[in-house]
Design a protein around this motif. Sequence first.
Motif, PDB file in Angstrom:
ATOM      1  N   LEU A 194      -5.861   7.890  -2.746  1.00  0.00           N
ATOM      2  CA  LEU A 194      -6.396   7.603  -1.407  1.00  0.00           C
ATOM      3  C   LEU A 194      -6.695   6.104  -1.408  1.00  0.00           C
ATOM      4  O   LEU A 194      -7.560   5.649  -2.161  1.00  0.00           O
ATOM      5  N   LEU A 195      -5.969   5.381  -0.585  1.00  0.00           N
ATOM      6  CA  LEU A 195      -6.067   3.923  -0.632  1.00  0.00           C
ATOM      7  C   LEU A 195      -6.724   3.400   0.645  1.00  0.00           C
ATOM      8  O   LEU A 195      -6.362   3.808   1.753  1.00  0.00           O
ATOM      9  N   THR A 196      -7.695   2.537   0.450  1.00  0.00           N
ATOM     10  CA  THR A 196      -8.322   1.904   1.618  1.00  0.00           C
ATOM     11  C   THR A 196      -8.104   0.401   1.504  1.00  0.00           C
ATOM     12  O   THR A 196      -7.953  -0.123   0.410  1.00  0.00           O
ATOM     13  N   LEU A 197      -8.054  -0.259   2.636  1.00  0.00           N
ATOM     14  CA  LEU A 197      -7.868  -1.710   2.593  1.00  0.00           C
ATOM     15  C   LEU A 197      -9.232  -2.389   2.631  1.00  0.00           C
ATOM     16  O   LEU A 197     -10.049  -2.113   3.520  1.00  0.00           O
ATOM     17  N   ILE A 257      -8.830   1.025   7.470  1.00  0.00           N
ATOM     18  CA  ILE A 257      -7.377   1.234   7.393  1.00  0.00           C
ATOM     19  C   ILE A 257      -7.079   1.935   6.069  1.00  0.00           C
ATOM     20  O   ILE A 257      -7.535   1.481   5.012  1.00  0.00           O
ATOM     21  N   PHE A 258      -6.359   3.052   6.135  1.00  0.00           N
ATOM     22  CA  PHE A 258      -6.140   3.891   4.958  1.00  0.00           C
ATOM     23  C   PHE A 258      -4.654   4.181   4.768  1.00  0.00           C
ATOM     24  O   PHE A 258      -3.907   4.266   5.751  1.00  0.00           O
ATOM     25  N   LEU A 259      -4.276   4.368   3.514  1.00  0.00           N
ATOM     26  CA  LEU A 259      -2.913   4.844   3.213  1.00  0.00           C
ATOM     27  C   LEU A 259      -2.992   5.980   2.208  1.00  0.00           C
ATOM     28  O   LEU A 259      -3.857   5.962   1.300  1.00  0.00           O
ATOM     29  N   TRP A 260      -2.099   6.947   2.366  1.00  0.00           N
ATOM     30  CA  TRP A 260      -2.004   8.079   1.443  1.00  0.00           C
ATOM     31  C   TRP A 260      -0.764   8.883   1.772  1.00  0.00           C
ATOM     32  O   TRP A 260      -0.159   8.701   2.830  1.00  0.00           O
ATOM     33  N   LYS A 261      -0.369   9.726   0.816  1.00  0.00           N
ATOM     34  CA  LYS A 261       0.652  10.712   1.167  1.00  0.00           C
ATOM     35  C   LYS A 261      -0.044  11.806   1.974  1.00  0.00           C
ATOM     36  O   LYS A 261      -1.232  12.098   1.772  1.00  0.00           O
ATOM     37  N   ALA A 262       0.679  12.431   2.857  1.00  0.00           N
ATOM     38  CA  ALA A 262       0.106  13.523   3.649  1.00  0.00           C
ATOM     39  C   ALA A 262      -0.469  14.580   2.711  1.00  0.00           C
ATOM     40  O   ALA A 262      -1.594  15.063   2.895  1.00  0.00           O
ATOM     41  N   GLU A 263       0.298  14.920   1.675  1.00  0.00           N
ATOM     42  CA  GLU A 263      -0.180  15.995   0.792  1.00  0.00           C
ATOM     43  C   GLU A 263      -1.435  15.570   0.023  1.00  0.00           C
ATOM     44  O   GLU A 263      -2.292  16.402  -0.270  1.00  0.00           O
ATOM     45  N   THR A 264      -1.570  14.261  -0.278  1.00  0.00           N
ATOM     46  CA  THR A 264      -2.748  13.798  -1.025  1.00  0.00           C
ATOM     47  C   THR A 264      -4.019  13.919  -0.179  1.00  0.00           C
ATOM     48  O   THR A 264      -5.058  14.386  -0.662  1.00  0.00           O
ATOM     49  N   GLY A 322       0.827  -1.209   0.000  1.00  0.00           N
ATOM     50  CA  GLY A 322       0.000   0.000   0.000  1.00  0.00           C
ATOM     51  C   GLY A 322       0.860   1.257   0.000  1.00  0.00           C
ATOM     52  O   GLY A 322       0.588   2.216  -0.740  1.00  0.00           O
ATOM     53  N   PHE A 323       1.904   1.270   0.831  1.00  0.00           N
ATOM     54  CA  PHE A 323       2.803   2.427   0.855  1.00  0.00           C
ATOM     55  C   PHE A 323       3.392   2.661  -0.536  1.00  0.00           C
ATOM     56  O   PHE A 323       3.412   3.777  -1.053  1.00  0.00           O
ATOM     57  N   VAL A 336      -9.932   7.306  -5.374  1.00  0.00           N
ATOM     58  CA  VAL A 336     -10.004   6.364  -4.260  1.00  0.00           C
ATOM     59  C   VAL A 336      -9.788   4.942  -4.772  1.00  0.00           C
ATOM     60  O   VAL A 336     -10.450   4.511  -5.719  1.00  0.00           O
ATOM     61  N   TYR A 337      -8.880   4.240  -4.146  1.00  0.00           N
ATOM     62  CA  TYR A 337      -8.501   2.890  -4.569  1.00  0.00           C
ATOM     63  C   TYR A 337      -8.641   1.945  -3.382  1.00  0.00           C
ATOM     64  O   TYR A 337      -8.646   2.371  -2.220  1.00  0.00           O
ATOM     65  N   VAL A 338      -8.791   0.688  -3.709  1.00  0.00           N
ATOM     66  CA  VAL A 338      -8.871  -0.317  -2.647  1.00  0.00           C
ATOM     67  C   VAL A 338      -7.822  -1.396  -2.896  1.00  0.00           C
ATOM     68  O   VAL A 338      -7.683  -1.893  -4.015  1.00  0.00           O
ATOM     69  N   GLU A 339      -7.080  -1.699  -1.846  1.00  0.00           N
ATOM     70  CA  GLU A 339      -6.166  -2.835  -1.897  1.00  0.00           C
ATOM     71  C   GLU A 339      -6.899  -3.992  -1.237  1.00  0.00           C
ATOM     72  O   GLU A 339      -7.331  -3.884  -0.081  1.00  0.00           O
ATOM     73  N   THR A 340      -7.087  -5.071  -1.986  1.00  0.00           N
ATOM     74  CA  THR A 340      -7.825  -6.204  -1.412  1.00  0.00           C
ATOM     75  C   THR A 340      -6.849  -7.097  -0.654  1.00  0.00           C
ATOM     76  O   THR A 340      -5.811  -7.490  -1.185  1.00  0.00           O
TER      77      THR A 340
END
Lengths: 368, 368
Positions: free
Chosen positions: B151-154, B208-215, B141-142, B270-274
């Motif tokens: 914007l990534l969500t699990l 649970i989410f991942l993103w860059k701070a600026e994003t 995810g990172f 917005v994206y999802v990592e399965t």
Amino acid sequence: MTQITTNQEIRSHRYCVIMCGGIGSRFWPYSRANMPKQFIDFLGTGRSLLQMSYDRILPVVPKENILVVTNEAYAALVKEQLPDLPARSILLEPTRRNTAPCIAWAAYHIKACDPQASIVVMPSDHLITREQKFEESILRGFAFVESHEALLTLGINPSRPETGYGYIQIGSEVEPGINKVKTFTEKPDIELAKVFLETGEFFWNSGIFLWKAETIIKAMHEHSPEIAQVFDRGLAVLGTEGETAFIEEEFPTCMSISIDFAVMEKASNVYVETVDFGWSDLGTWSSLYDNSPKNSSANVTQNCRVLSYDSTGNIFAVRGDKLIAVSGLNDYIVADAGDVLLICPKAEEQSIRNMVSDAKLKFGDKYL
Amino acid sequence: MTQITTNQEIRSHRYCVIMCGGIGSRFWPYSRANMPKQFIDFLGTGRSLLQMSYDRILPVVPKENILVVTNEAYAALVKEQLPDLPARSILLEPTRRNTAPCIAWAAYHIKACDPQASIVVMPSDHLITREQKFEESILRGFAFVESHEALLTLGINPSRPETGYGYIQIGSEVEPGINKVKTFTEKPDIELAKVFLETGEFFWNSGIFLWKAETIIKAMHEHSPEIAQVFDRGLAVLGTEGETAFIEEEFPTCMSISIDFAVMEKASNVYVETVDFGWSDLGTWSSLYDNSPKNSSANVTQNCRVLSYDSTGNIFAVRGDKLIAVSGLNDYIVADAGDVLLICPKAEEQSIRNMVSDAKLKFGDKYL
């Protein structure tokens, strides 16, 4: 003036023996080995059952004539709960031997101090709601045993076909309210209990007895000589400083037997005074439930704070100001003793004894 | 050597925000206002859920890049449970404002210190059983959010038609295991949940989410400008000594809204990592029951000692070495927190919120 003096004279020979050695295991975990039922404020009145028993007999016999017989383990509890009771009025059993040896010792002890003594013997853990009626009944009983060589038991007028009590069948009336005993019966099944109730001849066996000290000692000699012989060996020391050492040595040699089996069911001079003073032996959670005030959801909440939802017919026994929040629970016992929580259907309460056994097997004495 | 340096350089910009301000009221009374769920050793492992969350992320991001956001009331608990965490790594919310303001503050705070930062945001009170899989998923995810303005969500691969979770429907795949998000859905009924499961397109929303701070900050400006504006006013002080005073003053002015409503359901990137790493939100007693080991009677006994008879499907949550003796009880929650005892059918656990309200009405904060 002569009459008053005479009454005071009579009163001075009246004694009460409160039996206080029980372990109350049917009420585990609310009743515990180190704090049995009789020492607990079981009804949330602010007084323990023992204290209520003491309060109840206080108007009837002189304070200094009240004795408490208990197990050595509970000496401190008795002193704490009955601070007015002098140390010499507490008889400490070195071991549990059921009621006959307890009653025999108390009778020998009292007779050594007062050969004319008459005695009421009563449990420390029963409920009596009508105290004035109780007083009258005990006074009438004393008068009877003081004028007859009689073993008198109190029979409670039954209000329902209870299967948890023994019954006494009355024989011929000897004076108003006092009859010869025809039979003692074991706990009946429900059908028989209904028959008992219909006949009007059967009364609940209360476990409250009256007799002169010399009458019960004589009956012991006749019907339970093994026990009488133990205390006969102590005649020289009973009521003296040597009594404690004698009891430590000899009391454990007594057979363990109830006064009913040892004497009452065998003797011919047994009478019953039929009484009606709002009595329960509080012997089971269900009887405690039946005898306790219910809230609007028909739950018994003892001292505790309960928020209940769709819950009825339960008994909640929890110490302190703990809150119980309960939903969808009907006809259960919920008893919390801090380190043990019991949740059990009221109808299954006979299984509590098994739980206590299993807890002992698995964890030793920790939770007893 | 260059490669290693580069990896370490990348790693040094990775942060974790553990959200730890929840009150856990669905687990009352085991979870309490002064000791919510995340601080409790909920699974009897010897580590609280917060500690387990910290342990889990420790191999993934540098220790000094782990932040905990919590309510001021829990500052001492966090310090006690995570003694390695420096005080500057604990962000204290003066008031509860749901997840969007919490996440916004953390992003602004981190970006002030490290403009290149990427962040994983995760709750402190979830269960994850496959830690190696979790690590791999977070690292993947990172890598994705560092190379995309995403914007990534699990999304958790669902194992059953669960009605207690929100679902994410996947759209087109952008790389193996990462898809565009098609829709976020509310909790479905059981029929719909079954359909979801069959299609293979729906995944549980893990929070649970991942993103860059600026994003995420850019997305806040676009989709939740009221919140972004609050923190924009603090740009000069965020990451400095003035931050605390600013937050005390301004944080409470944020609207209370979840990150899902505020950003995720509105944004287009917005994206999802399965993923599939043995996850539960432990959001309800029933999910705790489902995720806990059962004894031979199918009871979950947490830490506690239970003697059970004719009792199955229960969850017993009692602190310390208290013994529970239970008979004839099936599919209940029994939770004892010392001063509160809850007994409630698992199927009725939604009524716990009402109980908490009623307890508050009747007794104030005493039992909350």
